[in-house]
Write a protein that holds these residues in place. Sequence first.
Motif, mmCIF file in Angstrom:
data_model
loop_
_atom_site.group_PDB
_atom_site.id
_atom_site.type_symbol
_atom_site.label_atom_id
_atom_site.label_comp_id
_atom_site.label_asym_id
_atom_site.label_seq_id
_atom_site.Cartn_x
_atom_site.Cartn_y
_atom_site.Cartn_z
ATOM 1 N N VAL A 54 -19.203 -74.819 -15.771
ATOM 2 C CA VAL A 54 -20.305 -75.658 -16.262
ATOM 3 C C VAL A 54 -21.641 -74.992 -15.966
ATOM 4 C CG1 VAL A 54 -21.533 -77.834 -15.875
ATOM 5 C CG2 VAL A 54 -19.066 -77.847 -16.206
ATOM 6 N N MET A 55 -21.751 -74.371 -14.789
ATOM 7 C CA MET A 55 -22.988 -73.662 -14.456
ATOM 8 C C MET A 55 -23.217 -72.494 -15.414
ATOM 9 S SD MET A 55 -25.665 -73.426 -12.591
ATOM 10 C CE MET A 55 -26.904 -72.187 -12.138
ATOM 11 N N VAL A 56 -22.169 -71.796 -15.779
ATOM 12 C CA VAL A 56 -22.291 -70.712 -16.749
ATOM 13 C C VAL A 56 -22.795 -71.240 -18.088
ATOM 14 C CG1 VAL A 56 -21.012 -68.996 -18.083
ATOM 15 C CG2 VAL A 56 -20.567 -69.251 -15.635
ATOM 16 N N GLU A 57 -22.209 -72.354 -18.539
ATOM 17 C CA GLU A 57 -22.654 -72.946 -19.802
ATOM 18 C C GLU A 57 -24.110 -73.381 -19.727
ATOM 19 O OE1 GLU A 57 -20.048 -75.990 -21.216
ATOM 20 O OE2 GLU A 57 -18.238 -74.858 -20.704
ATOM 21 N N ALA A 58 -24.517 -73.933 -18.595
ATOM 22 C CA ALA A 58 -25.915 -74.339 -18.430
ATOM 23 C C ALA A 58 -26.836 -73.122 -18.529
ATOM 24 C CB ALA A 58 -26.099 -75.044 -17.088
ATOM 25 N N CYS A 59 -26.440 -72.026 -17.910
ATOM 26 C CA CYS A 59 -27.239 -70.803 -17.975
ATOM 27 C C CYS A 59 -27.359 -70.310 -19.413
ATOM 28 C CB CYS A 59 -26.617 -69.709 -17.101
ATOM 29 S SG CYS A 59 -26.755 -69.987 -15.320
ATOM 30 N N GLU A 60 -26.259 -70.345 -20.141
ATOM 31 C CA GLU A 60 -26.280 -69.885 -21.530
ATOM 32 C C GLU A 60 -27.223 -70.739 -22.383
ATOM 33 O OE1 GLU A 60 -21.679 -68.165 -21.680
ATOM 34 O OE2 GLU A 60 -22.155 -70.176 -22.455
ATOM 35 N N GLN A 61 -27.172 -72.060 -22.198
ATOM 36 C CA GLN A 61 -28.041 -72.939 -22.989
ATOM 37 C C GLN A 61 -29.498 -72.790 -22.579
ATOM 38 O OE1 GLN A 61 -27.058 -76.872 -24.044
ATOM 39 N NE2 GLN A 61 -24.844 -76.555 -24.021
#
Length: 448
Positions: free
Chosen positions: A212-219
């Motif tokens: 989820v943290m990775v996805e947050a970084c991408e967004q």
Amino acid sequence: MSAGDLGTRTLGRAFQQRAAERLTGTDQLLQRAYPGDPGTRQPVHTVYLPADTFTPETAQQWGARAAEAVAGLGVGVLAARIAPEGAAPELVDQVARAVERKLASEPIEDLRLDFEDGFGDRGDQEEDEWSVRAARTVAQAVREGTAPPYIGIRFKCFESPTRDRGLRTLDLFLTTLVREGGLRESGHSEDGLPRGLVLTLPKVSTLEQVEVMVEACEQLEAGLGLPAGRLRFEVQMETAPMILGTDGTCPIPAMLHRTNGRVEALHYGTYDYSDSLQIAAPYQSMEHPAADHAKAVMQVAVAGTGVRLSDGSTNILPTGDEQQRLGSWQLHARLVRRSLERGFYQGWDLHAHQLPTRFLATYFFYGQGFAAAALRLKNYVHGIESEIMDEPATARALARFVHRGVLCGAISGEELEESAGIGEQELFTLAHPKAAAPAASTTGGDFT
């Protein structure tokens, strides 16, 4: 001698080709997942403080408080009291003078503004305000040249009660930095973020929380116009499931290899991890056997990946009378040295009075071992016969030790040239043969 004179072979080119085809995936995995340490500077410590207490003057104030704490005893006397056995008087004096300069010039190498345990639950409105204010203050410190080389925030964890709050703080902080910080306009950043930005995800228990943290970084990158991969983060190892998961395996390797290089460090959390194992409070320590086990697992999991490690902290603070301070300083110095000897080159400091022994113990570690390491490197590089015949792997270990000493400021370039007969570029190549050479070294102090 012709090729025919070398003897006949049983394995031909066809087998070599099949071996190459079969091991293509392995070759790609080793190249992608195990690039080795990048050879860039790693701060020797991380300082945590409540986010609402940070000002552009914080680092200098901590340095002044640290110097004041040892003023009665004297840095030289403290250095002599905590010096490792066999340290020469010249080294003790040299280290003491270097630490005095360090406290005056760069007392904090890595600073984390804490929105988690150190900030607490104050309601959304107040934390929103401080998230924005913290970003503006960090940007101001960077513009004014008073920010530590590495700086960032620790936001609340992604467990259900605090998940939304953690994501909200992360978003407000980064969005404000990029859009209102003025770092790009002032020439201090190409993308609006501090070059040494660090983000800390605490109390991780599952791979999904990291994903989820990775996805947050991408967004966030997409929404803020940041280059892909710009946002990386460190994971705090504070729960038992990160050492042994529900399926009976350790989830750390999967976490590292399935997050596209976003995870840059694992930080051991002394007290939360100890509590998760129900270790009684008086026995919670960086050197408890349970702590050593967890850190050994972490160490094996990150080996060769380029992911850095940090040890935890001691909550025994040198804030009492002279006798209490001396005992606490001796404990802190011993624990710092213990971590260094075990391959943990970074740790947490919780109070300004811990800074003197952080740097004293670190400089002693590299200073005391430098002469022998430099001589062996000199013999290896220049082909000089000696009673020790080092192999390439040992030479790399020697070079990494010296290179870390150079980067943290414990060893100067002049000392390196004089004692080892090589320069910083050659040292880097020996220490990190897989890594691309940096444009210039960034040292953390002046030892000489």
